[in-house]
Write an enzyme that holds these catalytic residues in place. Sequence first.
Site, PDB file in Angstrom:
ATOM      1  N   HIS A   1      -7.822  -6.390   7.256  1.00  0.00           N
ATOM      2  CA  HIS A   1      -7.992  -5.639   8.733  1.00  0.00           C
ATOM      3  C   HIS A   1      -8.290  -6.657   9.137  1.00  0.00           C
ATOM      4  O   HIS A   1      -9.449  -6.527   9.945  1.00  0.00           O
ATOM      5  CB  HIS A   1      -8.525  -4.326   7.659  1.00  0.00           C
ATOM      6  CG  HIS A   1      -8.046  -3.280   8.649  1.00  0.00           C
ATOM      7  ND1 HIS A   1      -7.432  -1.919   8.064  1.00  0.00           N
ATOM      8  CD2 HIS A   1      -8.244  -3.048  10.285  1.00  0.00           C
ATOM      9  CE1 HIS A   1      -7.000  -1.185   9.806  1.00  0.00           C
ATOM     10  NE2 HIS A   1      -7.594  -2.084  10.562  1.00  0.00           N
TER      11      HIS A   1
ATOM     12  N   GLU B   1      -2.538  -1.909  -3.285  1.00  0.00           N
ATOM     13  CA  GLU B   1      -3.676  -1.073  -2.565  1.00  0.00           C
ATOM     14  C   GLU B   1      -3.385   0.521  -2.700  1.00  0.00           C
ATOM     15  O   GLU B   1      -2.490   1.057  -2.120  1.00  0.00           O
ATOM     16  CB  GLU B   1      -3.712  -1.626  -0.913  1.00  0.00           C
ATOM     17  CG  GLU B   1      -4.468  -3.155  -0.683  1.00  0.00           C
ATOM     18  CD  GLU B   1      -4.538  -2.899   0.730  1.00  0.00           C
ATOM     19  OE1 GLU B   1      -4.059  -2.355   1.288  1.00  0.00           O
ATOM     20  OE2 GLU B   1      -4.947  -4.170   0.565  1.00  0.00           O
TER      21      GLU B   1
ATOM     22  N   HIS C   1       0.868  -1.106  -0.499  1.00  0.00           N
ATOM     23  CA  HIS C   1      -0.084   0.217  -0.062  1.00  0.00           C
ATOM     24  C   HIS C   1       0.347   1.245  -0.280  1.00  0.00           C
ATOM     25  O   HIS C   1       0.970   1.799   0.880  1.00  0.00           O
ATOM     26  CB  HIS C   1      -0.797  -0.136   1.201  1.00  0.00           C
ATOM     27  CG  HIS C   1      -2.016   0.963   1.117  1.00  0.00           C
ATOM     28  ND1 HIS C   1      -3.035   0.865   1.829  1.00  0.00           N
ATOM     29  CD2 HIS C   1      -1.701   2.338   0.835  1.00  0.00           C
ATOM     30  CE1 HIS C   1      -4.090   1.728   2.107  1.00  0.00           C
ATOM     31  NE2 HIS C   1      -3.171   3.166   1.169  1.00  0.00           N
TER      32      HIS C   1
END
Length: 238
Positions: free
Chosen positions: A190, A70, A43
């Site tokens: 997550h 991401e 990310h």
Amino acid sequence: MTKLSVNINKVATLRNARGGQIPDLVKVALDCEAFGADGITVHPRPDERHVRRADVMQLKPILKTEFNIEGYPDPGFMDLVLKVKPHQVTLVPDDPAQITSNAGWNTKNHFDFLTEILDALRLAGIRSSVFVEADPEMIRYAAKAGTDRVELYTEPYATGYPKDPGTAVAPFVEAAREARRLGIGLNAGHDLSLENLNYLYTHIPWLDEVSIGHALISDALYLGLEKTIQAYKNCLHP
């Protein structure tokens, strides 16, 4: 089979805290693959506080498994992913200052914006995934916008799991069923951990992929990276 994608952002955070190249992000990514990971997730944020654009460019040609990038689809991010062409791009609604992704898209309010971005990814031959909360309406609008998959934001599940696993997982099962009804793929991520991952998997065995970073890298401090990856993969079985 549900795939395990290892998010290596925390490794980059450790490297950046001291400067230099220790730990070696590329070596860690290749070791994750060698130890059984089905993919690597990064990310890259605009401030490059962990994974950097240069890391992304270096990783793409050497990874043998799936590469998932991401990020919030601002012009800089889109320029990067359209150059790199990873297997998958996961769109998250992050503000640049956020520490971590802590909410899903309101796909109804951002429908036109997401549709344009998803069209660009499709034209580039990149599979898309939209980060959403366990809300069937948000999944329906994501599908309508043209996403290939949604990724369920699982922090509420992880928070509720210790007290009442059944209640915690119920809205995620409902959301997962809606994604399956709509014919789109399903990811999750997550705060998934060795404690709660198998329970989620047993209730949603048609998950395509889970993306795990913080808990996995933390567990690896005690168990070692190879044993940790195998332990997480063992959670993805009945």
